[in-house]
Motif scaffolding. Structure first.
Motif, PDB file in Angstrom:
ATOM      1  N   GLN A 257       0.826  -1.210   0.000  1.00 17.32           N
ATOM      2  CA  GLN A 257       0.000   0.000   0.000  1.00 17.32           C
ATOM      3  C   GLN A 257       0.858   1.257   0.000  1.00 17.32           C
ATOM      4  O   GLN A 257       0.527   2.253  -0.655  1.00 17.32           O
ATOM      5  CB  GLN A 257      -0.944  -0.009   1.197  1.00 17.32           C
TER       6      GLN A 257
ATOM      7  N   GLN B  28     -15.876   3.384   0.024  1.00 19.34           N
ATOM      8  CA  GLN B  28     -16.323   2.027   0.366  1.00 19.34           C
ATOM      9  C   GLN B  28     -17.651   2.070   1.121  1.00 19.34           C
ATOM     10  O   GLN B  28     -17.885   1.312   2.063  1.00 19.34           O
ATOM     11  CB  GLN B  28     -15.252   1.295   1.171  1.00 19.34           C
TER      12      GLN B  28
ATOM     13  N   ASP C 162      -8.873   5.078   1.674  1.00 19.67           N
ATOM     14  CA  ASP C 162      -9.399   3.872   1.036  1.00 19.67           C
ATOM     15  C   ASP C 162      -8.529   2.663   1.382  1.00 19.67           C
ATOM     16  O   ASP C 162      -9.033   1.578   1.723  1.00 19.67           O
ATOM     17  CB  ASP C 162      -9.454   4.088  -0.470  1.00 19.67           C
TER      18      ASP C 162
ATOM     19  N   THR D  48      -9.535  -0.708   3.858  1.00 20.20           N
ATOM     20  CA  THR D  48      -9.296  -2.098   3.460  1.00 20.20           C
ATOM     21  C   THR D  48      -8.515  -2.835   4.530  1.00 20.20           C
ATOM     22  O   THR D  48      -8.821  -4.000   4.856  1.00 20.20           O
ATOM     23  CB  THR D  48      -8.546  -2.135   2.118  1.00 20.20           C
ATOM     24  N   SER D  49      -7.530  -2.164   5.122  1.00 14.63           N
ATOM     25  CA  SER D  49      -6.733  -2.790   6.182  1.00 14.63           C
ATOM     26  C   SER D  49      -7.573  -3.050   7.430  1.00 14.63           C
ATOM     27  O   SER D  49      -7.419  -4.080   8.077  1.00 14.63           O
ATOM     28  CB  SER D  49      -5.542  -1.880   6.541  1.00 14.63           C
TER      29      SER D  49
ATOM     30  N   ARG E 227     -10.791  -3.638   7.515  1.00  9.08           N
ATOM     31  CA  ARG E 227     -11.646  -4.795   7.209  1.00  9.08           C
ATOM     32  C   ARG E 227     -10.876  -6.103   7.432  1.00  9.08           C
ATOM     33  O   ARG E 227     -11.438  -7.091   7.905  1.00  9.08           O
ATOM     34  CB  ARG E 227     -12.121  -4.736   5.756  1.00  9.08           C
ATOM     35  N   THR E 228      -9.608  -6.093   7.096  1.00  9.50           N
ATOM     36  CA  THR E 228      -8.795  -7.304   7.210  1.00  9.50           C
ATOM     37  C   THR E 228      -8.404  -7.600   8.656  1.00  9.50           C
ATOM     38  O   THR E 228      -8.495  -8.747   9.122  1.00  9.50           O
ATOM     39  CB  THR E 228      -7.508  -7.157   6.370  1.00  9.50           C
TER      40      THR E 228
END
Length: 202
Positions: free
Chosen positions: A66, A134, A192, A196-197, A199-200
């Protein structure tokens, strides 16, 4: 670093209140039946994020791939904590990208989230609604509007009572960064990636 941290602190501290939990509570829409907006008009978060792990390790919000996406390969994140909450700062202002990226979670839970930001909007020089990232509501928010100076602060509601603040500071002198005058575009890109991170990692 002082400029970035002060801007982030002023923005976040204005609506952070004491709390001890860092996991999302039951969505307010389900709890109070008030509909799609909060008391002061902020959009409710339809799918609250689980963010406890990310708040404990905020430097995990940007992985090496990233960072490469942002043009900052190999830049180490520096974690911090204080009155505003857990944060991490990646400083490449002397480097090729000429930019600094910072993420901050407000301390604890129950601080009001975007509703608190909306309540205090008259105290900010910059308060500008943005398109969701998102599907999470966003806005530009800062005590001063320094976008032409290469500084942008983007706030994302990740639950009804928690926000993630992304602050970008660009090198503007003596040699401007490649994207010196589009800090808010970079802020959206960085946010963004961070979502994503989250969510993981949870």
């Amino acid at each position: 670093m002082r400029t970035l941290l002060l801007l982030t602190a002023l923005t976040t501290l204005a609506f952070a209140t004491a709390g001890c939990g860092d996991s999302p509570s039951t969505p307010a829409a389900a709890a109070d039946g008030l509909g799609d907006t909060t008391q002061h008009g902020a959009p409710r978060v339809a799918s609250p994020m689980v963010f406890a792990n990310s708040a404990k390790k905020p430097c995990g919000l940007l992985t090496e791939p990233q960072l490469k996406t942002l043009g900052m390969p190999g830049v180490e994140g520096v974690a911090g904590a204080g009155d505003t909450g857990p944060m991490c700062d990646w400083d490449d202002t002397p480097g090729t990208s000429g930019q600094r990226v910072s993420f901050t979670f407000t301390k604890g839970n129950g601080n009001g989230g975007l509703d608190r930001v909306y309540e205090l909007k008259s105290t900010f020089k910059l308060f500008e609604l943005q398109a969701p990232i998102q599907d999470y509501p966003t806005l530009l928010n800062a005590p001063t509007d320094d976008r032409l100076k290469g500084v942008c602060t983007l706030v994302v509601g990740i639950t009804d009572d928690q926000i993630l603040t992304t602050t970008i500071q660009m090198r503007t002198t003596p040699k401007p960064a490649p994207r010196a005058f589009e800090p808010c575009v970079v802020a959206r890109e960085a946010a963004d990636l961070a979502l994503t991170s989250i969510r993981t990692a949870g």
